[in-house]
Design an enzyme around this catalytic site. Structure first.
Site, mmCIF file in Angstrom:
data_model
loop_
_atom_site.group_PDB
_atom_site.id
_atom_site.type_symbol
_atom_site.label_atom_id
_atom_site.label_comp_id
_atom_site.label_asym_id
_atom_site.label_seq_id
_atom_site.Cartn_x
_atom_site.Cartn_y
_atom_site.Cartn_z
ATOM 1 N N GLU A 194 -10.116 1.358 2.841
ATOM 2 C CA GLU A 194 -10.381 1.229 1.215
ATOM 3 C C GLU A 194 -10.066 -0.248 1.361
ATOM 4 O O GLU A 194 -11.260 -1.582 1.048
ATOM 5 C CB GLU A 194 -9.827 1.482 0.869
ATOM 6 C CG GLU A 194 -10.043 1.523 -0.975
ATOM 7 C CD GLU A 194 -8.466 2.395 -1.563
ATOM 8 O OE1 GLU A 194 -7.951 2.927 -1.421
ATOM 9 O OE2 GLU A 194 -8.518 2.035 -2.735
ATOM 10 N N HIS A 195 -9.259 -0.521 2.079
ATOM 11 C CA HIS A 195 -9.055 -2.406 1.802
ATOM 12 C C HIS A 195 -8.486 -2.629 3.576
ATOM 13 O O HIS A 195 -8.352 -1.968 4.514
ATOM 14 C CB HIS A 195 -6.882 -2.564 1.142
ATOM 15 C CG HIS A 195 -7.808 -2.237 -0.262
ATOM 16 N ND1 HIS A 195 -6.934 -0.410 -0.170
ATOM 17 C CD2 HIS A 195 -7.898 -2.578 -1.612
ATOM 18 C CE1 HIS A 195 -6.717 -0.785 -1.492
ATOM 19 N NE2 HIS A 195 -7.542 -1.636 -2.672
ATOM 20 N N ASP B 224 -6.117 -6.664 -6.362
ATOM 21 C CA ASP B 224 -5.634 -5.581 -7.359
ATOM 22 C C ASP B 224 -5.663 -6.082 -8.515
ATOM 23 O O ASP B 224 -6.162 -4.845 -9.361
ATOM 24 C CB ASP B 224 -4.517 -5.372 -7.345
ATOM 25 C CG ASP B 224 -5.148 -4.200 -5.903
ATOM 26 O OD1 ASP B 224 -5.120 -4.115 -4.765
ATOM 27 O OD2 ASP B 224 -3.733 -4.191 -4.635
ATOM 28 N N HIS C 115 -52.851 18.791 -8.627
ATOM 29 C CA HIS C 115 -52.626 17.037 -7.984
ATOM 30 C C HIS C 115 -53.817 15.772 -8.015
ATOM 31 O O HIS C 115 -54.265 15.163 -8.422
ATOM 32 C CB HIS C 115 -51.680 16.706 -7.097
ATOM 33 C CG HIS C 115 -50.241 17.095 -7.714
ATOM 34 N ND1 HIS C 115 -49.570 18.131 -8.322
ATOM 35 C CD2 HIS C 115 -48.901 16.174 -8.024
ATOM 36 C CE1 HIS C 115 -48.375 17.754 -8.034
ATOM 37 N NE2 HIS C 115 -47.758 16.998 -8.121
ATOM 38 N N HIS D 185 2.150 3.234 -3.217
ATOM 39 C CA HIS D 185 1.686 4.009 -4.021
ATOM 40 C C HIS D 185 2.033 5.315 -4.344
ATOM 41 O O HIS D 185 2.067 5.866 -5.228
ATOM 42 C CB HIS D 185 -0.598 3.542 -3.682
ATOM 43 C CG HIS D 185 -0.655 2.015 -4.074
ATOM 44 N ND1 HIS D 185 -1.014 2.296 -5.679
ATOM 45 C CD2 HIS D 185 -1.380 1.106 -3.901
ATOM 46 C CE1 HIS D 185 -1.497 1.094 -5.861
ATOM 47 N NE2 HIS D 185 -1.984 0.397 -4.677
ATOM 48 N N GLN E 99 1.512 -1.190 0.004
ATOM 49 C CA GLN E 99 -0.018 -0.083 0.383
ATOM 50 C C GLN E 99 1.242 1.320 0.293
ATOM 51 O O GLN E 99 0.315 2.331 -0.840
ATOM 52 C CB GLN E 99 -1.211 0.373 1.104
ATOM 53 C CG GLN E 99 -1.655 0.941 1.110
ATOM 54 C CD GLN E 99 -2.620 0.437 0.016
ATOM 55 O OE1 GLN E 99 -3.268 -0.444 -0.430
ATOM 56 N NE2 GLN E 99 -3.698 1.553 -1.368
#
Lengths: 427, 427
Positions: free
Chosen positions: A324-325, A358, A417, A259, A256
């Site tokens: 996220e993960h 991934d 209506h 990145h 991670q």
């Protein structure tokens, strides 16, 4: 070395992680607004001008012909293409199960209610260019769209300085079922997808990652077309028990961290002994990584460890972070999974590192970041469909129930209506 | 009198309708940003100050106690409450069919892929105050959330000048299963829901209509929390054949036109004779409507008729417009429905006026406006869930397939991703 914090500080940690999300600057907004307006007005002429300016190449025609796609794709490494082929089959396998169907209910005689599930007509996928190229993203974005039934799957990507398409991207696009490719990037590419030009017909939704100009352009055209989420910095949270292999834990945290310096790697464990060994492994493994500098910055900025008394307490931290993960490197991961309420994607057991998902396993890698897993989901077939409801009341049904509708409309002061029902009622 | 345009001008019509959507002014954005910051920082103190300023009442405590809810609800007209009770049952009936379930696939020995469907923890529903009150919106927003499994359903609504809750809103909230009510409105109410205060715990998603300040606040907090769509001006498109009753057609067009001068009513028909008679009915019916002025403005601005050669050609116009509401006032509506690709909600046959769905039938009345039905859906159970995927690879599985993952990671220059697999492979 991970910064260790107290389990009770998890709210502060979420706030700290949130502080990573930068607002887009006014300068970028203004520049992008100008580009959007120019493309809307001048169409292809503006595309050509911006491509020359930003990508350094003058392209008379930015549509990629089939021959060019095939030529580029043929240059991709065959072993890599075979791996992508397997990944594609796995992604299809997982996403096929997401297909939804409409329903039609006959509530009573003459009363029908239903919902149809319809694919979007067209989708645009942005694929970043430059040095980094991510063919896996092409698969993750295009395959669910195809399974949803989208007919036009348009890919745009900035041309290289030579005006060429990257072989891996071409190979991925072919595999994934992309139907049109254009060599245009940046905000001008997003504008072309949103408004259309002489060359590109406009699309209904734009997905895919990009730089800050692309993100700003997507935000600005949102509403005119749909967009996927604007991804924030990536994050992983690993829950590990005492039996977890520290080398595995460290490797996953590092995957991670590589990145970017804003990426965050968090370890939550019941074992301070494990934490100690993970810290040693981090030093050892970082030393030999090509992206060592980024990794060190990322760990220094956001690398965090929390020791908890129980695995349930570990999961509560994960729920507060909504990562996220999420990796569950524990003996009974399926059991623990039931306590997880907020996580984009979960990787179970000692052997399922995030990279399996991934690239290859079949779940989607486009996931909610920055704690948005509390309320949003991975990209999937759902992202490329819409639902349209319908209702039918027979003459008898409106006679039977019309009074209720008239009453409710009148309470809201909407007499026209009420009148729409009244004209249909037999006096 | 509807302005008649050529069938080939439908693209221009969509553009014309789009021109209704106003951008939010910088002035509003700045004012709202200030309010958001103040509430984030000062919490309840800011809420009290703004409520005094904007709603003209100084509320020491804006939480509504159960007793107050019951007292207010008891004042609602019993016939109206009974109509709402029936509407609620119908809404539940339709939305129960939207519940989704997770799945778990065993792809091969040691390889599991799955998706869980999870409710949001909490939702905030904005209910406008002032002279207009829309209890039907409370039902349409809260019932799907409850069916999705959301535990905290928080309603906020501006207090009246007397500091009271509207009886109809109280009754609707009780019926719909709202769990908390607060008397706070405007941008300050949205801020309270997004950031939390001493009184209100923050929520995961904010839904419900509001004025321009509410809409701006929702846009600005989006990302921090989820929001529903920002609704644009409402629209109806009626497809009618020669057998349609012109009085019904006119009444339905008028029910849309009474919403506001920006609302649009469009008739698409195969019969110029019908159009002629509808125009006569419009004059006749408008004359006796309480909201005559609004109706006349709306029809003058956006009332449009198109005559087409066939019903299929009529549907093609509808697909180009992607209307929020679509009526198929034709003999075989189910048959024609299959040609509809873009519409928020469809009303079938001569007797299903839009008001049936607005109040009572069971389909949702929160629908995509301004042509966004091309890519978005009605509010529903989907709006209150999220999906979380999971993946498990056994030791054997990673040995068998790890090479592919390493290959793909290396092609993307992500060596730490590759390394996470490598450390797990037996040499």
């Amino acid at each position: 070395m991970l910064r260790q914090i107290d389990p009770n500080d998890h709210e502060k940690l979420r706030e700290y992680l949130d502080s990573r999300s930068e607002d887009i600057s006014t300068e970028v907004i203004l520049k992008v607004t100008e580009i959007l307006h120019a493309v809307k007005k001048e169409k292809d002429a503006a595309i050509r001008r911006y491509t020359k300016q930003f990508d350094g190449i003058d392209l008379e025609d930015y549509r990629v012909r089939e021959e060019e796609i095939n030529e580029a794709a043929a240059q991709a490494d065959p072993k890599f293409v075979e791996s992508m082929r397997q990944a594609k089959a796995n992604i299809e396998y997982f996403h096929n199960a997401q297909k939804q169907h409409g329903y039609l209910l006959e509530k009573a005689k003459g009363i029908y209610l239903g919902q149809r599930v319809l694919p979007l007509d067209s989708v645009g996928i942005y694929v970043p260019g430059g040095r980094a190229q991510y063919p896996s993203s092409v698969l993750m974005n295009a395959i669910p769209a195809r399974i949803a039934g989208v007919k036009r799957i348009v890919m745009i990507t900035p041309p290289s300085k030579m005006g060429t398409l990257h072989p891996n991207i071409a190979a991925a696009a072919k595999l994934a079922g992309v139907t049109e490719i254009y060599k245009v990037g940046g905000a001008q590419g997003i504008a072309a997808l949103a408004y259309g030009t002489e060359t590109i017909a406009k699309v209904d939704k734009i997905v895919g990652p990009g730089n800050i100009f692309v993100a700003a352009a997507k935000k600005l055209v949102y509403g005119k077309v749909d967009i996927d989420m604007i991804a924030g910095p990536s994050e992983i949270l690993v829950i590990a028990d005492a039996d977890a292999n520290p080398a595995y834990v460290a490797a996953d945290l590092l995957s991670q961290a590589e990145h970017d310096p804003m990426a965050s790697a968090i370890l939550v464990t019941t074992s301070s002994k494990l934490l100690e060994n993970v810290n040693k492994e981090l030093v050892k493994q970082t030393a030999v990584l090509p992206k060592r500098e980024i990794v060190e910055q990322s760990l220094k900025n956001y690398g965090t460890a929390i020791c908890c008394a129980s695995l349930s307490a570990c999961v509560e931290i994960a729920n507060a972070i909504a990562p996220e993960h999420l990796e569950l490197m524990v003996k009974q991961p399926m059991q623990l999974l039931h306590e997880v309420r907020h996580a984009g994607s979960v990787f179970l057991g000692y052997y399922t590192c995030e990279s399996v998902g991934d690239y290859y396993g079949g779940t989607n890698h486009v996931l909610p970041t920055s704690g948005t897993a509390r309320f949003s989901s991975a990209l999937g077939v759902d992202s490329f469909i819409k639902k349209s409801s319908y209702l039918q009341y027979s003459e008898e049904a409106i006679q039977a129930y019309g009074d209720n509708i008239i009453c409710m409309a009148q309470q809201e002061d909407l007499d026209a209506h009420a009148n729409a029902v009244k004209v249909r009622l037999k006096k």
